[in-house]
Motif scaffolding. Structure first.
Motif, PDB file in Angstrom:
ATOM      1  N   LEU A   7      44.603  40.833 -22.285  1.00 60.68           N
ATOM      2  CA  LEU A   7      45.627  39.915 -22.764  1.00 60.68           C
ATOM      3  C   LEU A   7      46.951  40.228 -22.075  1.00 60.68           C
ATOM      4  O   LEU A   7      47.302  41.402 -21.904  1.00 60.68           O
ATOM      5  CB  LEU A   7      45.783  40.033 -24.282  1.00 60.68           C
ATOM      6  N   VAL A   8      47.679  39.208 -21.694  1.00 66.75           N
ATOM      7  CA  VAL A   8      48.988  39.395 -21.057  1.00 66.75           C
ATOM      8  C   VAL A   8      50.022  39.564 -22.169  1.00 66.75           C
ATOM      9  O   VAL A   8      50.176  38.683 -23.017  1.00 66.75           O
ATOM     10  CB  VAL A   8      49.361  38.194 -20.175  1.00 66.75           C
ATOM     11  N   TYR A   9      50.710  40.691 -22.148  1.00 64.50           N
ATOM     12  CA  TYR A   9      51.617  41.001 -23.255  1.00 64.50           C
ATOM     13  C   TYR A   9      52.885  41.669 -22.740  1.00 64.50           C
ATOM     14  O   TYR A   9      52.960  42.140 -21.610  1.00 64.50           O
ATOM     15  CB  TYR A   9      50.928  41.941 -24.255  1.00 64.50           C
ATOM     16  N   VAL A  27      51.409  34.500 -15.691  1.00 60.98           N
ATOM     17  CA  VAL A  27      50.294  33.720 -16.248  1.00 60.98           C
ATOM     18  C   VAL A  27      50.191  32.338 -15.612  1.00 60.98           C
ATOM     19  O   VAL A  27      49.145  31.694 -15.675  1.00 60.98           O
ATOM     20  CB  VAL A  27      50.395  33.576 -17.786  1.00 60.98           C
ATOM     21  N   LEU A  28      51.284  31.885 -14.978  1.00 65.22           N
ATOM     22  CA  LEU A  28      51.263  30.574 -14.312  1.00 65.22           C
ATOM     23  C   LEU A  28      51.306  30.711 -12.791  1.00 65.22           C
ATOM     24  O   LEU A  28      51.645  29.763 -12.079  1.00 65.22           O
ATOM     25  CB  LEU A  28      52.444  29.729 -14.783  1.00 65.22           C
ATOM     26  N   LYS A  29      50.954  31.885 -12.296  1.00 63.58           N
ATOM     27  CA  LYS A  29      51.049  32.169 -10.865  1.00 63.58           C
ATOM     28  C   LYS A  29      50.302  31.138 -10.020  1.00 63.58           C
ATOM     29  O   LYS A  29      50.837  30.614  -9.032  1.00 63.58           O
ATOM     30  CB  LYS A  29      50.496  33.568 -10.577  1.00 63.58           C
ATOM     31  N   GLU A  30      49.064  30.826 -10.407  1.00 61.99           N
ATOM     32  CA  GLU A  30      48.276  29.890  -9.610  1.00 61.99           C
ATOM     33  C   GLU A  30      48.891  28.493  -9.613  1.00 61.99           C
ATOM     34  O   GLU A  30      48.936  27.822  -8.584  1.00 61.99           O
ATOM     35  CB  GLU A  30      46.837  29.837 -10.155  1.00 61.99           C
ATOM     36  N   LYS A  31      49.380  28.059 -10.767  1.00 65.99           N
ATOM     37  CA  LYS A  31      50.009  26.736 -10.846  1.00 65.99           C
ATOM     38  C   LYS A  31      51.280  26.691 -10.017  1.00 65.99           C
ATOM     39  O   LYS A  31      51.544  25.704  -9.320  1.00 65.99           O
ATOM     40  CB  LYS A  31      50.321  26.385 -12.306  1.00 65.99           C
ATOM     41  N   ILE A  32      52.061  27.770 -10.060  1.00 66.28           N
ATOM     42  CA  ILE A  32      53.301  27.835  -9.273  1.00 66.28           C
ATOM     43  C   ILE A  32      52.989  27.770  -7.781  1.00 66.28           C
ATOM     44  O   ILE A  32      53.662  27.072  -7.018  1.00 66.28           O
ATOM     45  CB  ILE A  32      54.084  29.132  -9.608  1.00 66.28           C
ATOM     46  N   TYR A  49      51.666  37.213 -24.895  1.00 67.50           N
ATOM     47  CA  TYR A  49      51.838  37.784 -26.225  1.00 67.50           C
ATOM     48  C   TYR A  49      53.102  38.639 -26.230  1.00 67.50           C
ATOM     49  O   TYR A  49      53.156  39.695 -25.595  1.00 67.50           O
ATOM     50  CB  TYR A  49      50.619  38.617 -26.620  1.00 67.50           C
ATOM     51  N   CYS A  50      54.108  38.158 -26.912  1.00 67.61           N
ATOM     52  CA  CYS A  50      55.404  38.843 -26.963  1.00 67.61           C
ATOM     53  C   CYS A  50      55.465  39.672 -28.241  1.00 67.61           C
ATOM     54  O   CYS A  50      55.663  39.141 -29.343  1.00 67.61           O
ATOM     55  CB  CYS A  50      56.526  37.806 -26.939  1.00 67.61           C
ATOM     56  N   ILE A  51      55.270  40.980 -28.104  1.00 67.81           N
ATOM     57  CA  ILE A  51      55.240  41.879 -29.261  1.00 67.81           C
ATOM     58  C   ILE A  51      56.662  42.367 -29.498  1.00 67.81           C
ATOM     59  O   ILE A  51      57.145  43.290 -28.841  1.00 67.81           O
ATOM     60  CB  ILE A  51      54.265  43.048 -29.025  1.00 67.81           C
ATOM     61  N   ASN A  52      57.324  41.740 -30.431  1.00 70.87           N
ATOM     62  CA  ASN A  52      58.748  41.946 -30.678  1.00 70.87           C
ATOM     63  C   ASN A  52      58.987  43.089 -31.677  1.00 70.87           C
ATOM     64  O   ASN A  52      58.082  43.535 -32.362  1.00 70.87           O
ATOM     65  CB  ASN A  52      59.349  40.636 -31.197  1.00 70.87           C
TER      66      ASN A  52
END
Length: 296
Positions: free
Chosen positions: A85-87, A108-113, A60-63
């Protein structure tokens, strides 16, 4: 002049088409960067987009962090932390913002990486960049890349087609801003209109300005009073509107108030942060329940 009672909604045909394309393209993506406006974060949640994203991890990119106060930012952060939530709260223009956002994408993609690394794979990660119109999606992509990759503009609907952008170890998919097909919570709808997420051409500027005056008198009375040099706010929104017209010289021949000119100025003042650092919401706003009528 009376406050606008009609329901605010904006979902043109190109948005329906964009959603269908996003549903196809999200299958190619590892995750999603959902860009939100810090001034109306909770209005920026879109249930229709949630269906598109499915189970994809979301950053979640709170701009536009620079347009709200530190105290308001902390309240917003507390909600995202409480809901795991990852923000990332960012201003959207600095190199550091881009680096921080890329770090959250890695997180958020640590496990996939890690799984890919164990298999000796170095596949490029793909993120869909999505959100409502005019929240700054294209600006975020340019910030993450360190160069101008996409067209930007302070107007809803600048991006009209999906576009892939290569950023080293990342591929970003820039998507058109999409609104909910139907906005049930009209407080959220007004907030989205205030920040420019709706096409101004479908809005009645004078009514919108009256609604904005009403809101700012409640949530930011000191900033509003100081900006327009008002001696008191103990007036109706229309009386305050009249006072601003006269103080700013927004007058027609004969001394009548030029409401259209004044309305556009007030709305622009808010959008550009000239009134102050103001978040319209710092927590979710529940839809008001209809009042029960006494049975005689």
């Amino acid at each position: 002049m009376e406050a606008n009672e009609r329901k605010l909604n904006w979902f043109p045909g190109h948005m329906a088409k964009a959603l269908r394309q996003m549903e196809a393209d999200v299958k190619l993506c590892d995750g999603v960067i959902l860009v939100m406006d810090a001034r109306a974060v909770f209005a920026c949640f879109n249930k229709r987009l949630d269906k598109v994203f499915g189970n994809k991890p979301i950053v979640y990119c709170i701009n536009k962090r620079d347009l709200i106060s530190n105290a308001q930012a902390k309240k917003i952060e507390s909600y995202f932390k409480a809901n795991n939530l990852v923000y990332e709260l960012i201003e959207g223009l600095s190199k550091r913002d881009g680096q921080n956002l890329r770090a959250k994408c890695d997180f958020v993609l640590k496990e996939k990486i890690e799984r890919n690394a164990q298999k000796g794979m170095t596949r490029t990660l793909r993120f869909m960049v999505a959100g409502l119109p005019n929240t700054g999606k294209s600006t975020i992509i340019n910030t993450m890349s360190g160069a101008k990759k996409t067209e930007t503009g302070n107007k809803a609907g600048v991006t009209r087609a999906n576009k892939w952008i290569r950023l080293g170890s990342f591929d970003l998919l820039d998507t058109p801003g999409t609104m909910p097909p139907n906005i049930e919570n009209q407080t959220y709808a007004r907030h989205l209109a205030f920040i420019g997420a709706m096409n101004d051409d479908i809005l009645h500027a004078e009514d919108l300005a009256l609604d904005l005056i009403t809101e700012l008198v409640k949530i930011a009375p000191n900033e509003f009073k100081e900006k327009y040099k008002l001696d008191t706010l103990e007036r109706t929104p229309l009386e305050i509107f009249d006072c601003i017209c006269k103080k700013r010289g927004y007058l027609l021949r004969g001394g009548e108030c030029d409401y259209e000119r004044a309305a556009k100025a007030i709305i622009d003042d808010f959008r550009k942060g000239r009134i102050g650092k103001i978040a319209l919401e710092t927590e979710p706003i529940l839809k008001a329940k209809p009042e029960k009528k006494d049975v005689e």
